[in-house]
Write a protein that holds these residues in place. Structure first.
Motif, PDB file in Angstrom:
ATOM      1  N   ASP A 233       0.815  -1.219   0.000  1.00  0.00           N
ATOM      2  CA  ASP A 233       0.000   0.000   0.000  1.00  0.00           C
ATOM      3  C   ASP A 233       0.845   1.264   0.000  1.00  0.00           C
ATOM      4  O   ASP A 233       0.531   2.255   0.668  1.00  0.00           O
ATOM      5  CB  ASP A 233      -0.952   0.010   1.204  1.00  0.00           C
ATOM      6  CG  ASP A 233      -1.872  -1.200   1.222  1.00  0.00           C
ATOM      7  OD1 ASP A 233      -2.320  -1.596   0.129  1.00  0.00           O
ATOM      8  OD2 ASP A 233      -2.113  -1.754   2.299  1.00  0.00           O
ATOM      9  N   GLY A 234       1.934   1.233  -0.760  1.00  0.00           N
ATOM     10  CA  GLY A 234       2.748   2.423  -0.925  1.00  0.00           C
ATOM     11  C   GLY A 234       3.680   2.745   0.225  1.00  0.00           C
ATOM     12  O   GLY A 234       4.297   3.803   0.252  1.00  0.00           O
ATOM     13  N   ARG A 235       3.814   1.827   1.176  1.00  0.00           N
ATOM     14  CA  ARG A 235       4.687   2.054   2.326  1.00  0.00           C
ATOM     15  C   ARG A 235       5.670   0.904   2.483  1.00  0.00           C
ATOM     16  O   ARG A 235       5.354  -0.244   2.156  1.00  0.00           O
ATOM     17  CB  ARG A 235       3.866   2.162   3.620  1.00  0.00           C
ATOM     18  CG  ARG A 235       2.964   3.388   3.693  1.00  0.00           C
ATOM     19  CD  ARG A 235       2.062   3.302   4.927  1.00  0.00           C
ATOM     20  NE  ARG A 235       1.209   4.466   5.065  1.00  0.00           N
ATOM     21  CZ  ARG A 235       1.453   5.492   5.881  1.00  0.00           C
ATOM     22  NH1 ARG A 235       2.538   5.479   6.636  1.00  0.00           N
ATOM     23  NH2 ARG A 235       0.619   6.519   5.953  1.00  0.00           N
ATOM     24  N   ILE A 236       6.851   1.206   3.022  1.00  0.00           N
ATOM     25  CA  ILE A 236       7.792   0.140   3.366  1.00  0.00           C
ATOM     26  C   ILE A 236       7.358  -0.436   4.704  1.00  0.00           C
ATOM     27  O   ILE A 236       7.335   0.270   5.719  1.00  0.00           O
ATOM     28  CB  ILE A 236       9.223   0.691   3.440  1.00  0.00           C
ATOM     29  CG1 ILE A 236       9.667   1.162   2.047  1.00  0.00           C
ATOM     30  CG2 ILE A 236      10.186  -0.392   3.954  1.00  0.00           C
ATOM     31  CD1 ILE A 236      11.012   1.848   2.028  1.00  0.00           C
ATOM     32  N   VAL A 237       7.018  -1.716   4.693  1.00  0.00           N
ATOM     33  CA  VAL A 237       6.445  -2.331   5.888  1.00  0.00           C
ATOM     34  C   VAL A 237       7.394  -3.297   6.579  1.00  0.00           C
ATOM     35  O   VAL A 237       7.138  -3.722   7.718  1.00  0.00           O
ATOM     36  CB  VAL A 237       5.114  -3.054   5.559  1.00  0.00           C
ATOM     37  CG1 VAL A 237       4.073  -2.047   5.077  1.00  0.00           C
ATOM     38  CG2 VAL A 237       5.329  -4.136   4.498  1.00  0.00           C
ATOM     39  N   ASP A 238       8.482  -3.662   5.908  1.00  0.00           N
ATOM     40  CA  ASP A 238       9.408  -4.606   6.524  1.00  0.00           C
ATOM     41  C   ASP A 238      10.730  -4.563   5.768  1.00  0.00           C
ATOM     42  O   ASP A 238      10.812  -4.077   4.636  1.00  0.00           O
ATOM     43  CB  ASP A 238       8.840  -6.029   6.501  1.00  0.00           C
ATOM     44  CG  ASP A 238       9.474  -6.938   7.549  1.00  0.00           C
ATOM     45  OD1 ASP A 238      10.350  -6.450   8.302  1.00  0.00           O
ATOM     46  OD2 ASP A 238       9.096  -8.120   7.612  1.00  0.00           O
ATOM     47  N   GLU A 239      11.769  -5.083   6.403  1.00  0.00           N
ATOM     48  CA  GLU A 239      13.101  -5.156   5.821  1.00  0.00           C
ATOM     49  C   GLU A 239      13.762  -6.426   6.316  1.00  0.00           C
ATOM     50  O   GLU A 239      13.618  -6.801   7.478  1.00  0.00           O
ATOM     51  CB  GLU A 239      13.919  -3.931   6.236  1.00  0.00           C
ATOM     52  CG  GLU A 239      15.355  -3.949   5.757  1.00  0.00           C
ATOM     53  CD  GLU A 239      16.116  -2.702   6.165  1.00  0.00           C
ATOM     54  OE1 GLU A 239      17.354  -2.794   6.288  1.00  0.00           O
ATOM     55  OE2 GLU A 239      15.468  -1.646   6.375  1.00  0.00           O
ATOM     56  N   MET A 240      14.484  -7.104   5.422  1.00  0.00           N
ATOM     57  CA  MET A 240      15.175  -8.338   5.787  1.00  0.00           C
ATOM     58  C   MET A 240      16.627  -8.255   5.353  1.00  0.00           C
ATOM     59  O   MET A 240      16.921  -7.879   4.222  1.00  0.00           O
ATOM     60  CB  MET A 240      14.500  -9.545   5.109  1.00  0.00           C
ATOM     61  CG  MET A 240      15.145 -10.888   5.422  1.00  0.00           C
ATOM     62  SD  MET A 240      14.375 -12.244   4.487  1.00  0.00           S
ATOM     63  CE  MET A 240      12.747 -12.275   5.231  1.00  0.00           C
TER      64      MET A 240
END
Length: 262
Positions: A233-240
């Motif tokens: 939805d246009g947002r960065i929600v996680d990072e790995m």
């Protein structure tokens, strides 16, 4: 306001890390009123120099839009985008075109090779157009890295799909850009050819110090990266960090019901 010093010295993971590209509070919207669609919703992200980043997310999550805005291929509705210490937002078209030509490399799903030129001519074409001579030693190193030394005088029709994409990778690397953006660069390749190209991209980071940002829907492709960013939805929600194909696939399952990852 974000300063040039902030951009060049502060990485997204804390501490002082050289940053190849940065977005600050970036919004990208299409249309107006009831038809307005927000593709990027106040995105903050840093792309560290010498790092390989994969961007993933469901269809419509904004991943390609984010890459296009970072690369200066698309404008933002609001916010700021920097390439190192240069702010792209607000640059005139001529300056932006010159910046993309001189400082950014691109690899796309379609190889975009000229059929009448052989491999080496395709590799040096952007520099030929710009009136610049390639660095012979660097070019030789690139050709060796992507394993094309014995195919330089073959035209695209005489090369396999994997070899054609390797030519495209070499073309992106040849001008020594500060950052390379890849949009599903192995999307048109079989698994073996795709693995070859991904291995060359990985080697370009490890051996040549390249910075790569790649949009992909493939967990196997993402596993070649140092870092995976997940958009929804246009947002960065996680990072790995240090991804594996299995970990990436497990994370993507969380998006079931919110759209496929194609």
């Amino acid at each position: 306001m974000t300063t040039a010093m902030d951009v060049s010295q502060h990485g997204g993971t804390g501490g002082r890390t050289a940053v190849a590209a940065r977005a600050r509070q970036v919004v990208k919207a299409y249309g107006a009123g009831e038809t307005r669609v927000v593709a990027l919703d106040h995105v903050d992200v840093d792309m560290a120099q010498g790092e390989y980043t994969a961007i993933m997310g469901p269809s419509g999550s904004g991943k390609s839009t984010l890459m296009h805005c970072l690369a200066g291929l698309d404008t933002v509705t609001s916010g700021q985008v920097f390439l190192a210490d240069t702010e792209l937002t607000g640059l005139k078209d001529k300056k932006l075109t010159q910046l993309r030509r001189d400082r950014v490399g691109f690899i796309f799903q379609s190889f975009n090779l000229l059929p009448t030129l052989d491999a080496i001519e395709n590799i040096t074409l952007p520099m030929d157009i710009a009136g610049r001579k390639p660095d012979a030693d660097w070019l030789r190193r690139i050709v060796d890295t992507v394993g094309l030394a014995d195919r330089l005088h073959h035209r695209p029709s005489e090369l396999s799909g994997g070899q054609q994409q390797r030519v495209a990778v070499a073309r992106a690397l040849a001008s020594r850009p500060e950052i390379i953006f890849g949009d599903e660069p192995t999307g048109n390749l079989d698994s073996r050819s795709g693995a070859e190209v991904l291995d060359f991209l990985r080697r370009s980071v490890d051996e040549l110090g390249q910075t790569i940002v790649m949009v992909t829907h493939d967990p196997v492709a993402a596993a070649y990266a140092d870092r995976v960013l997940y958009l929804a939805d246009g947002r960065i929600v996680d990072e790995m960090r240090r991804p594996t194909a299995e970990l990436v696939l497990d994370r993507m399952k969380a998006f079931d019901g919110r759209g496929r990852t194609s």
